[in-house]
Design a protein around this motif. Structure first.
Motif, short mmCIF file in Angstrom:
data_model
loop_
_atom_site.label_atom_id
_atom_site.label_comp_id
_atom_site.label_asym_id
_atom_site.label_seq_id
_atom_site.Cartn_x
_atom_site.Cartn_y
_atom_site.Cartn_z
N HIS A 183 0.84 -1.20 0.00
CA HIS A 183 0.00 0.00 0.00
C HIS A 183 0.87 1.25 0.00
N LEU A 184 0.51 2.19 -0.86
CA LEU A 184 1.20 3.48 -0.96
C LEU A 184 0.23 4.59 -0.60
N GLN A 185 0.58 5.37 0.43
CA GLN A 185 -0.28 6.47 0.87
C GLN A 185 0.17 7.77 0.21
N LEU A 186 -0.70 8.32 -0.65
CA LEU A 186 -0.42 9.60 -1.30
C LEU A 186 -0.65 10.74 -0.31
N GLU A 222 -7.78 14.52 7.00
CA GLU A 222 -7.75 13.65 8.18
C GLU A 222 -6.74 12.50 8.03
N LYS A 223 -6.16 12.33 6.84
CA LYS A 223 -5.28 11.19 6.60
C LYS A 223 -3.92 11.69 6.09
N PHE A 224 -2.93 11.72 6.98
CA PHE A 224 -1.59 12.16 6.63
C PHE A 224 -0.70 10.96 6.37
N SER A 225 0.13 11.07 5.36
CA SER A 225 0.91 9.92 4.92
C SER A 225 1.88 9.42 5.99
N VAL A 226 2.54 10.33 6.72
CA VAL A 226 3.51 9.89 7.72
C VAL A 226 2.84 9.06 8.81
N SER A 227 1.73 9.55 9.34
CA SER A 227 1.05 8.80 10.39
C SER A 227 0.47 7.49 9.87
N GLN A 259 2.77 0.65 3.70
CA GLN A 259 4.22 0.43 3.83
C GLN A 259 5.02 1.61 3.30
N TYR A 260 4.42 2.37 2.38
CA TYR A 260 5.13 3.47 1.73
C TYR A 260 4.24 4.71 1.70
N GLY A 261 4.86 5.86 1.59
CA GLY A 261 4.09 7.10 1.56
C GLY A 261 4.83 8.20 0.82
N VAL A 262 4.12 9.32 0.62
CA VAL A 262 4.67 10.51 -0.03
C VAL A 262 4.48 11.68 0.93
N ALA A 263 5.57 12.36 1.25
CA ALA A 263 5.49 13.46 2.23
C ALA A 263 6.39 14.60 1.82
N ASN A 264 6.22 15.75 2.48
CA ASN A 264 7.06 16.92 2.24
C ASN A 264 8.13 17.02 3.33
N SER A 265 8.50 18.24 3.69
CA SER A 265 9.58 18.43 4.65
C SER A 265 9.23 17.91 6.04
N GLU A 266 7.93 17.68 6.30
CA GLU A 266 7.55 17.13 7.60
C GLU A 266 8.16 15.75 7.82
N LEU A 267 8.53 15.07 6.73
CA LEU A 267 9.15 13.75 6.84
C LEU A 267 10.48 13.86 7.59
N LEU A 284 11.43 16.35 9.48
CA LEU A 284 11.17 16.87 10.82
C LEU A 284 10.79 15.73 11.78
N ASP A 285 9.91 14.84 11.32
CA ASP A 285 9.51 13.71 12.16
C ASP A 285 10.68 12.75 12.40
#
Length: 531
Positions: free
Chosen positions: A25-28, A63-68, A76-84, A86-87
């Motif tokens: 699963h890839l979370q956009l 309500e659905k953020f890729s990192v969380s 298993q995979y996701g797409v994120a910005n600079s918050e990646l 930071l976390d």
């Protein structure tokens, strides 16, 4: 009997196919749109299937953020910005696989009638933002400019640009590839506050996974990343095909022209012609981390190590030691050959360094004026076209100044070409000293120069710069114990008021320069004085 054999064969093959294709699963980061073109291409072109992967794409939402979603095991995979990043620096076991956008599209769009021209102008105003974890670019920008967040009325983002159109807020967190199109369609004039102009140049749309996924499924991670990048290369070469797919299969509500706008804007952020898709520069990541530290978002960047995925990790040390023990005898017998190869390699490296230095010098000569050190004519037009496109996307003004030296021929005739070269060198140094880093100064040829001024607010600013240039150029130049004096006529043109491309702007500025020269009742004559 034959039919039964065919059915039996199909029944045998089908389970085999299902076992090979691992479901992942890839979370956009957001709803389906061209922003995720490479993932659609990897699916439709069969790159994932060829890698033995059955990939399911999940849309993002407020309500659905890729990192969380990835950390909670929903994908298993996701797409994120600079918050990646930071976390990660806060302790989350996240790993960046590839940076798709080399520059972030995140900008603040502000109503032009609100007079928002810099971060300072946001003080006391209603501004829509997300929290620091998601809109890290903006909070870092405000910190760099010394703007206290407490002085801004921050409203949680509604994710609806209509709030800016209706005047509920004066600034709205946006993407360069999306919201500007909507504002233009509604006839709303806007200005752009781009963090890149304030020392914040972050990666965006970073493909990521977890440390556990890499540890448990290293081959799957490598295959998924490779297939994804192949999809992005296909998408960048076939944008219309992806747009058809978005409209037909994914039922995206955006119009074709909106998707085309998005595709074009993304191209200048991904830079597929210049940079390998997915490239991550460790130096830029460290700069991002340092920016977070300075802004007080994190205490330190100790956890930066290991954040970037290595598709070809080093050989396991235990296995390496075993291999060394087994091959010790062979290594001893071949030591002489190794020494010979080492000496040959040193020679090759030396030659390679010389060749690289020569290539660098050739490249420098191709884009630099060798006498003045300014950009040459070729470089000017390449950079100017890029600046015009950027000004168009960000709804900014830029100015072209065309500079011609008065009576330059007299100096060459009276004092020789070396004196003329000294004058040109002086003018080059003067222009480099006066222009900002975001501006462009070039020698077009002979005694003709050009300057591109970015982010112009009004013509008065241009005239101020113009007068300063004239004043500095007119200062006496010492040559062989003599004073050489030169002056300049300067014409100007403004984008988009006077023209929409660099050729038209340069022609107008050139024409204006000759008009100024003709209107002068006198010429600046060169004279000498012995010191």
């Amino acid at each position: 009997m034959m039919r039964a054999n065919v059915i039996l064969c199909m029944a045998f093959l089908l389970p085999s196919f299902c076992v090979c294709a691992e479901k992942i699963h890839l979370q956009l980061r957001w709803h389906h749109q061209f922003q995720f073109a490479g993932y659609y291409a990897a699916l439709e072109q069969g790159y994932y299937r060829q890698a033995g992967l059955d990939v399911i794409l999940h849309e993002g939402s407020p309500e659905k953020f890729s990192v969380s979603e990835v950390l909670q095991g929903h994908a298993q995979y996701g797409v994120a910005n600079s918050e990646l990043l930071l976390d990660r620096l806060r302790g989350a076991p996240l790993v960046a696989l590839a940076a798709i956008f080399q520059h972030s599209p995140s900008v603040l769009l502000a109503r032009k009638d609100a007079g928002i021209l810099s971060p300072d102008d946001l003080i006391g105003k209603d501004v829509m933002l997300m929290d620091k974890a998601v809109d890290a670019d903006f909070f870092a920008m405000l910190h760099n400019e010394g703007v206290s967040l407490a002085k801004i009325h921050v409203i949680p983002s509604s994710f609806n640009i209509q709030d800016l159109v209706d005047g509920k807020v004066v600034a709205f967190n946006s993407y360069l590839s999306n919201e500007p199109y909507y504002l233009k369609q509604h006839g709303v004039e806007y200005t752009v506050l781009n963090p890149r102009n304030y020392g914040v140049d972050f990666y965006s749309d970073i493909l990521f996974t977890t440390e556990d996924e890499i540890k448990q499924h290293p081959d799957r991670v490598k295959a998924f990343r490779s297939a994804t990048l192949e999809g992005w290369r296909y998408a960048m070469n076939h944008p219309q095909e992806i747009i058809d797919l978005l409209i037909g299969k994914y039922q995206v509500k955006k119009s074709r022209s909106h998707l085309e706008f998005e595709a074009e804007a993304m191209r200048s952020l991904i830079l597929p012609e210049l940079i390998e898709i997915g490239h991550i520069n460790p130096g830029r990541l460290r700069h991002m981390a340092e920016t977070f530290v300075k802004a007080g978002m994190i205490d330190n960047d100790r956890l930066l190590e290991g954040f970037v995925y290595d598709p070809d990790p080093a050989v396991d040390q235990k296995k390496l030691r075993q291999y060394v023990q087994i091959s010790g005898g062979i290594a001893l017998l071949t030591s002489i050959l190794a020494m010979i190869l080492y000496m040959a390699n040193r020679s090759i490296k030396r030659e390679s360094l010389l060749r690289m230095a020569a290539e660098a010098e050739i490249k420098k000569l191709a884009y630099r004026d060798t006498l003045t050190g300014l950009d040459n004519r070729l470089s000017f037009f390449i950079l100017a076209n890029q600046m015009v496109k950027l000004a168009h996307r960000e709804n900014n003004k830029i100015a072209v100044l065309f500079i011609d030296l008065n009576d330059f021929k007299i100096i060459n005739d009276q004092f020789g070409h070396k004196a003329g070269d000294e004058v040109l060198i002086y003018v080059g140094l003067t222009l480099r000293k006066l222009v900002r880093q975001s501006d462009i100064a070039a020698r077009l040829g002979g005694d003709e120069f050009a300057i591109l001024l970015s982010n112009i607010i009004n013509r008065e600013d241009i005239i101020c710069s113009l007068r300063q240039i004239q004043q500095e150029i007119s200062r006496p130049i010492i040559y062989q114990e003599q004073e050489l004096r030169i002056s300049a006529c300067i014409g100007m043109a403004v984008y988009p008021d006077d023209g929409l491309d660099i050729d038209a702007l340069l022609e107008i500025a050139d024409s204006h320069m000759y008009q100024v020269k003709a209107e002068n009742k006198y010429s600046s004559h060169t004279h000498t004085e012995t010191i």
